[in-house]
Design a protein around this motif. Structure first.
Motif, PDB file in Angstrom:
ATOM      1  N   ALA A 145       0.856  -1.190   0.000  1.00  0.00           N
ATOM      2  CA  ALA A 145       0.000   0.000   0.000  1.00  0.00           C
ATOM      3  C   ALA A 145       0.889   1.236   0.000  1.00  0.00           C
ATOM      4  CB  ALA A 145      -0.920   0.014   1.219  1.00  0.00           C
ATOM      5  N   PRO A 188      -3.664  -0.371  -2.617  1.00  0.00           N
ATOM      6  CA  PRO A 188      -4.366   0.820  -2.142  1.00  0.00           C
ATOM      7  C   PRO A 188      -3.439   2.009  -1.966  1.00  0.00           C
ATOM      8  CG  PRO A 188      -4.533  -0.993  -0.536  1.00  0.00           C
ATOM      9  CD  PRO A 188      -3.708  -1.471  -1.671  1.00  0.00           C
ATOM     10  N   ALA A 225      -7.797   5.159  -2.675  1.00  0.00           N
ATOM     11  CA  ALA A 225      -8.696   4.359  -1.838  1.00  0.00           C
ATOM     12  C   ALA A 225      -9.503   5.261  -0.921  1.00  0.00           C
ATOM     13  CB  ALA A 225      -7.896   3.354  -1.020  1.00  0.00           C
ATOM     14  N   ALA A 277      -5.288   3.162   7.940  1.00  0.00           N
ATOM     15  CA  ALA A 277      -6.205   2.821   6.848  1.00  0.00           C
ATOM     16  C   ALA A 277      -5.529   1.880   5.852  1.00  0.00           C
ATOM     17  CB  ALA A 277      -6.693   4.086   6.154  1.00  0.00           C
ATOM     18  N   THR A 332      -5.294  -1.590   7.320  1.00  0.00           N
ATOM     19  CA  THR A 332      -6.626  -2.203   7.320  1.00  0.00           C
ATOM     20  C   THR A 332      -6.989  -2.726   5.942  1.00  0.00           C
ATOM     21  OG1 THR A 332      -7.368  -0.812   9.145  1.00  0.00           O
ATOM     22  CG2 THR A 332      -9.082  -1.771   7.749  1.00  0.00           C
ATOM     23  N   LEU A 333      -6.727  -1.930   4.914  1.00  0.00           N
ATOM     24  CA  LEU A 333      -7.040  -2.368   3.546  1.00  0.00           C
ATOM     25  C   LEU A 333      -6.200  -3.574   3.146  1.00  0.00           C
ATOM     26  CD1 LEU A 333      -7.546   1.023   1.703  1.00  0.00           C
ATOM     27  CD2 LEU A 333      -9.262  -0.732   2.134  1.00  0.00           C
ATOM     28  N   SER A 343      -7.475  -6.649   4.785  1.00  0.00           N
ATOM     29  CA  SER A 343      -8.753  -7.084   4.233  1.00  0.00           C
ATOM     30  C   SER A 343      -8.631  -7.652   2.820  1.00  0.00           C
ATOM     31  CB  SER A 343      -9.764  -5.926   4.229  1.00  0.00           C
ATOM     32  OG  SER A 343      -9.426  -4.992   3.212  1.00  0.00           O
ATOM     33  N   ARG A 354      -8.355  -5.840   0.160  1.00  0.00           N
ATOM     34  CA  ARG A 354      -9.065  -4.982  -0.792  1.00  0.00           C
ATOM     35  C   ARG A 354      -8.241  -3.749  -1.125  1.00  0.00           C
ATOM     36  NH1 ARG A 354     -14.740  -4.907   2.291  1.00  0.00           N
ATOM     37  NH2 ARG A 354     -13.328  -4.071   3.839  1.00  0.00           N
ATOM     38  N   LYS A 355      -8.500  -3.200  -2.285  1.00  0.00           N
ATOM     39  CA  LYS A 355      -7.853  -1.951  -2.688  1.00  0.00           C
ATOM     40  C   LYS A 355      -8.618  -0.750  -2.152  1.00  0.00           C
ATOM     41  CE  LYS A 355      -6.076   0.612  -6.641  1.00  0.00           C
ATOM     42  NZ  LYS A 355      -5.985   0.742  -8.055  1.00  0.00           N
ATOM     43  N   LYS A 356      -9.916  -0.914  -1.962  1.00  0.00           N
ATOM     44  CA  LYS A 356     -10.764   0.145  -1.418  1.00  0.00           C
ATOM     45  C   LYS A 356     -11.762  -0.492  -0.447  1.00  0.00           C
ATOM     46  CE  LYS A 356     -10.513   3.209  -5.343  1.00  0.00           C
ATOM     47  NZ  LYS A 356     -11.186   4.192  -6.136  1.00  0.00           N
ATOM     48  N   ILE A 357     -12.252   0.326   0.467  1.00  0.00           N
ATOM     49  CA  ILE A 357     -13.252  -0.170   1.442  1.00  0.00           C
ATOM     50  C   ILE A 357     -14.578  -0.347   0.732  1.00  0.00           C
ATOM     51  CG2 ILE A 357     -14.557   0.431   3.512  1.00  0.00           C
ATOM     52  CD1 ILE A 357     -11.823  -0.035   4.456  1.00  0.00           C
TER      53      ILE A 357
END
Length: 149
Positions: free
Chosen positions: A69, A94, A120, A137, A140-141, A144, A146-149
């Motif tokens: 990230a 992200p 993101a 943030a 967290t991404l 998870s 993911r690239k975005k929430i």
């Protein structure tokens, strides 16, 4: 987990530059705080600052497959650098846009970010804590997947 902390133009002058807007904290102090938080979050951080648009693009492109990230303060490039926007858009990881001051409460030309639509998310207005929130943030991404929430 590896996170790139990318600082744009004039951020090397933090602590000296317009302290009424940006505060008295230096870039080195921000980086030190990020290093401490990264250890707590079990992340590794790499720092890069440049006043040159092309150097920032080169760093994003070279980090593309090396980091999980990016936390990015594009500085004044936020408002008009389509080249940086395109570099951020091409990232497969992200990218969190951060700003020390609240760009939406400043001069009208600062209200628009060309980076935000491809990032993101954007964290703005919390002084040095904007970077710490951005790192949280990003972690967290990554966790998870993911690239975005």
């Amino acid at each position: 987990m590896k996170i790139l902390i990318l600082h744009g133009p004039n951020l090397n002058f933090l602590g000296k530059r317009e302290p009424g807007i940006y505060g008295s904290t230096t870039l080195e102090e921000i980086n030190n705080s990020l290093q401490v938080l990264a250890q707590d979050l079990k992340a590794e951080v790499d720092f890069f600052q440049s006043n040159h648009e092309g150097a920032l693009i080169d760093k994003l492109q070279s980090a593309h497959s090396l980091v999980d990230a990016v936390v990015f303060n594009p500085g004044a490039y936020t408002h008009y650098s389509l080249a940086l926007r395109d570099a951020v858009a091409s990232m497969q990881v992200p990218v969190i846009e951060v700003h020390l001051s609240n760009i939406h409460a400043r001069e009208e030309f600062r209200h628009q970010s060309v980076i935000a639509p491809v990032a993101a998310g954007q964290i703005t207005g919390f002084g040095p804590a904007s970077y710490l929130l951005g790192l949280r943030a990003a972690v967290t991404l990554v966790q998870s997947g993911r690239k975005k929430i």
